[in-house]
Write an enzyme that holds these catalytic residues in place. Sequence first.
Site, PDB file in Angstrom:
ATOM      1  N   SER A 233       0.836  -1.193   0.000  1.00  0.00           N
ATOM      2  CA  SER A 233       0.000   0.000   0.000  1.00  0.00           C
ATOM      3  C   SER A 233       0.881   1.257   0.000  1.00  0.00           C
ATOM      4  CB  SER A 233      -0.963  -0.045   1.192  1.00  0.00           C
ATOM      5  OG  SER A 233      -1.963   0.935   1.087  1.00  0.00           O
TER       6      SER A 233
ATOM      7  N   GLU B 291      -9.065  -5.285  -4.660  1.00  0.00           N
ATOM      8  CA  GLU B 291      -8.415  -4.336  -3.759  1.00  0.00           C
ATOM      9  C   GLU B 291      -9.396  -3.539  -2.895  1.00  0.00           C
ATOM     10  OE1 GLU B 291      -5.325  -3.602  -3.053  1.00  0.00           O
ATOM     11  OE2 GLU B 291      -4.090  -4.504  -4.615  1.00  0.00           O
TER      12      GLU B 291
ATOM     13  N   HIS C  36      -7.705  -5.504  -0.322  1.00  0.00           N
ATOM     14  CA  HIS C  36      -6.460  -4.792  -0.061  1.00  0.00           C
ATOM     15  C   HIS C  36      -5.893  -5.192   1.301  1.00  0.00           C
ATOM     16  CE1 HIS C  36      -3.732  -1.380  -0.640  1.00  0.00           C
ATOM     17  NE2 HIS C  36      -3.981  -0.981   0.587  1.00  0.00           N
TER      18      HIS C  36
END
Length: 519
Positions: free
Chosen positions: A198, A318, A425
């Site tokens: 990330s 995600e 995610h």
Amino acid sequence: MISDVVETTHGPVRGTIVETPYGPVRQFLGIPYGKPPVGERRFCAPETADQWSGVLDSTAFGPDPIQSVDGPFTGLIPGADASAVSEDCLTLNMWMPVGEGADLPVLVWIYGGAFLTGGGSFLLYNGARLAAEQQAVVASVNYRVGALGFMDLRRVPGGEGTTANCGLHDIRLGLKWVAANAERFGGDPATLTAFGESAGAGSILHLLGSPGIASVLRRAIMQSPGVDMTQSPDMATTVASAFMENAGVGDVAGLRHLEPGTVVSAQGPTVMAMFANVGPMPFHPVVDGSLVPATPSELLRTGTAIDIDMIIGATAHELRLFHQDLPDQDSEKILLGTVSRYIAERTGAQPSASDVETVVGEYRQAAEGTIWCSDADILTAINTDVSMREPMQRIADSRAGAGTRTYVYDFRWCSQADPDKGAFHAIDLPFVFDSFDVGGWREFIGADGAAETLGRGMRSAWAAFARSGDPSTTELGHWPRYELDQRMTMILDGTPTVATDPLQWERSMWRPSGGGAAQ
């Protein structure tokens, strides 16, 4: 007898020996690599830590960077909670397997958290198991987040002498410290590999264009990086001005006198005020003309940082982690309006209604028969492709054939406890650190034998890549380079396999040279 003291470039450090299922590990925590970034050093690039006399006790984590402990991103990921925070946070952690090993691969973790949260002490990121299992040196680097780490004050009153991208400067200094000391911990500095997820992956991506970075960093592993969010200097100044208004000060001198808690309190209103024009991450790397001379896409397209090998990938779904319902009466309007804006941004022209409806229709057809078929679900899928998956693939395309090794993966293991989340995610994090037993992850993702096997395969690939630049291993299998003729991609799920161009559909939908939105 195994010594628990290592002599570093800054002085000796004493750690501890901890047991893991794969054998004992020497652990050194909270090692200062930079001076406290407080007072006049607030909003400036970090300065190298002073030498210390005597043996430094390195048996406990240093505090994580100043951040909100009850903000929108707090607790979103199990095992990723800050316990103690401080502005004096520039420390790093080292793990090394016990034994006489030398020239081990070196992996340096850069945490994520939307550039607002994160810390090296998070249970999810403990590097002991990875170090022991893969016979590697593992490190993690604390860096400043939020306004203290990612606010550009150079063009606001009193901003002369401040530094943009302080958090990136922190990471670079931390990498430099690890490179200088790797051999002392049994590692080979020539293998130094930064890996992150990330915002951590995004930080690494922005540093790839940093002048001279190849002298410190050999390889990069980027899990779910945000690619197209780099701020321009003008936008960064707008964010800084809004922050100063929310903080109730008129110049940088006033900002330097604020209590850290007041700085954090002013971040929330700034995020809300900037959301429409900047998005949810107003504190973000900015093009500064030096450390970040241009956006990552621009730099990689021109071949910058071609000496750094790369693994890059994303999860299949995600933004299911951030999925939100839409008001029934406005859901289609919001969906069509968002798609229209995305097409305009990519083509430079306002699309017709039929163009927009064609794109939405393609996504509806793809979702037919699944649990994700509402307008909100379609919008989440589109946001995932536009903001994460297609840009990630574009970075890989720009690197293919450039003379370096590039590898791409698509992570598809889905949550078993909450199928609505899919392969969301950050779901890949416990696989990389073997931290299934942290925070309920094992039950949430369904960490059965197949998950354990996938995790071992990923960890072996990450370590092999750091060691040689090739992530192929007995555990995971052969992983071919990513080249434009076939775009070979490793599919990471219950039965990992290599596929030819599995992201072709996303690419065709969202590139001006393709179909779909580009037409």
